[in-house]
Design an enzyme around this catalytic site. Structure first.
Site, PDB file in Angstrom:
ATOM      1  N   ASP A  73      33.539  50.610  44.977  1.00  0.00           N
ATOM      2  CA  ASP A  73      34.851  50.937  45.534  1.00  0.00           C
ATOM      3  C   ASP A  73      35.299  52.347  45.150  1.00  0.00           C
ATOM      4  OD1 ASP A  73      35.134  50.253  42.846  1.00  0.00           O
ATOM      5  OD2 ASP A  73      36.399  48.518  43.217  1.00  0.00           O
ATOM      6  N   ASP A 143      42.978  39.024  37.806  1.00  0.00           N
ATOM      7  CA  ASP A 143      43.262  38.035  38.848  1.00  0.00           C
ATOM      8  C   ASP A 143      41.982  37.592  39.567  1.00  0.00           C
ATOM      9  OD1 ASP A 143      42.604  40.289  40.259  1.00  0.00           O
ATOM     10  OD2 ASP A 143      44.535  40.519  41.268  1.00  0.00           O
ATOM     11  N   HIS A 145      39.674  39.478  40.906  1.00  0.00           N
ATOM     12  CA  HIS A 145      39.187  40.299  42.019  1.00  0.00           C
ATOM     13  C   HIS A 145      37.844  40.941  41.689  1.00  0.00           C
ATOM     14  CE1 HIS A 145      41.659  43.847  40.320  1.00  0.00           C
ATOM     15  NE2 HIS A 145      40.425  44.320  40.367  1.00  0.00           N
ATOM     16  N   GLU A 150      41.159  41.751  46.445  1.00  0.00           N
ATOM     17  CA  GLU A 150      42.265  41.087  45.779  1.00  0.00           C
ATOM     18  C   GLU A 150      42.364  39.632  46.230  1.00  0.00           C
ATOM     19  OE1 GLU A 150      43.574  42.596  43.420  1.00  0.00           O
ATOM     20  OE2 GLU A 150      44.577  44.484  43.887  1.00  0.00           O
TER      21      GLU A 150
HETATM   22  C1  GLP Z   1      39.279  47.785  38.973  1.00  0.00           C
HETATM   23  C2  GLP Z   1      38.013  47.886  39.788  1.00  0.00           C
HETATM   24  C3  GLP Z   1      37.144  46.664  39.634  1.00  0.00           C
HETATM   25  C4  GLP Z   1      36.962  46.375  38.156  1.00  0.00           C
HETATM   26  C5  GLP Z   1      38.304  46.062  37.568  1.00  0.00           C
HETATM   27  C6  GLP Z   1      38.255  45.639  36.109  1.00  0.00           C
HETATM   28  O1  GLP Z   1      40.287  47.082  39.611  1.00  0.00           O
HETATM   29  N1  GLP Z   1      38.274  48.065  41.163  1.00  0.00           N
HETATM   30  O2  GLP Z   1      35.898  46.889  40.266  1.00  0.00           O
HETATM   31  O3  GLP Z   1      36.067  45.307  37.988  1.00  0.00           O
HETATM   32  O4  GLP Z   1      39.097  47.232  37.674  1.00  0.00           O
HETATM   33  O5  GLP Z   1      38.152  46.720  35.259  1.00  0.00           O
HETATM   34  P1  GLP Z   1      37.876  46.593  33.718  1.00  0.00           P
HETATM   35  O6  GLP Z   1      36.419  46.382  33.582  1.00  0.00           O
HETATM   36  O7  GLP Z   1      38.323  47.910  33.161  1.00  0.00           O
HETATM   37  O8  GLP Z   1      38.663  45.449  33.204  1.00  0.00           O
END
Ligand code: GLP
Length: 266
Positions: A73, A143, A145, A150
């Site tokens: 993303d 959440d 995702h 989402e």
């Molecule tokens: C963002 C990204 C996700 C990622 C998430 C969790 O929202 N778009 O791809 O998995 O953060 O991030 P973290 O690993 O820092 O908790």
């Protein structure tokens, strides 16, 4: 679905990096001429894996010469040089540390595109042109995702534009001076269908703040509310997590996966 439980973040990162390195090496050793196609996430969850893979690469133990990557993303409206763009994150935390990664083999959605629909369609087409993704590594939000899919994103979704929830903007505001308004309201993201089309999916889940999500993803039903739960329908999905993230699993589930994984190793 396999759930591999490790003591802590460091051990989770060791396991996942060894697993990915093993898959890349096996692909090369099989004599396959097609590149190994690796899907990649951003966030704090994969940083330990990136450090380990880069160290193996620098030590001459793992080559990325024949690896093509596709990132999950990118924020819409952030240029590459913005230090919170995922392009910047990936170069800063991973690609810049590899000695033999061909920059032409790095694919990241362009958040500055003036035609997001076209950009996303081309991304899907490019993934297809390589014969699909061999292994998609991911992380999840609190959440549940996966990428920026989402809650209530279709479980068959493809790469497209996503509106970020207020919750996600608040959580991610820690990287934007604590101001949720500074977090872009939209992103480009691969779909849940794009991820589950991959031959293998490996999701990293670490920390107490992910415990509710992990319990829903593993023990709840397949539900668009917890989009990562789509992995329950995948033939070759692994969740690699740490003890802290297991806090809301039932004791039965926790013991089951420890038991089955121990047998797997014997
Ligand atoms: C963002 C990204 C996700 C990622 C998430 C969790 O929202 N778009 O791809 O998995 O953060 O991030 P973290 O690993 O820092 O908790």
């Amino acid at each position: 679905m396999r759930v591999v439980i490790q003591d802590d973040y460091e051990k989770m990162s060791d396991w996942a990096a060894d697993h990915i390195a093993g898959k890349i090496r096996a692909h090369v050793e099989s004599g396959e001429t097609r590149p190994f196609v690796l899907g990649l996430p951003t966030g704090s969850s994969p940083i330990g894996v990136y450090k380990r893979l880069a160290a193996m690469n620098q030590a001459g133990e793992l080559s990325f010469k024949n690896v093509v990557t596709f990132n999950m993303d990118e924020y819409l409206g952030l240029p590459h040089e913005h230090d919170q763009s995922y392009w910047y994150f990936m170069h800063d935390n991973f690609f810049d540390h590899l000695v033999d990664m061909d920059p032409d083999n790095i694919n990241i959605l362009n958040g500055m595109t003036d035609d997001p629909e076209k950009e996303c369609a081309m991304y899907e087409e490019k993934i297809r042109s390589y014969g699909g993704i061999d292994l998609f590594m991911g992380g999840i939000g609190c959440d549940g995702h996966l990428a920026f899919n989402e809650p209530y994103t279709s479980l068959t979704s493809r790469t497209g534009v996503r509106d970020l929830t207020t919750d996600t903007r608040i959580v991610n505001s820690r990287f934007f001076g604590g101001d949720p308004e500074k977090v872009p309201a939209q992103a480009l993201s691969v779909g849940i269908g794009t991820v589950t089309d991959s031959k293998e999916v490996l999701v990293l889940i670490s920390g107490h703040n992910k415990a509710t999500a992990l319990a829903h993803v593993v023990e709840g039903g397949v539900s668009q509310k917890w989009t990562c739960s789509a992995l329950q329908m995948h033939n070759d999905a692994i969740i690699c997590c740490d003890e802290a993230a297991c806090g809301e699993l039932t004791v039965d589930t926790y013991k089951y996966f420890l038991d089955i994984e121990r047998k797997e190793r014997l």
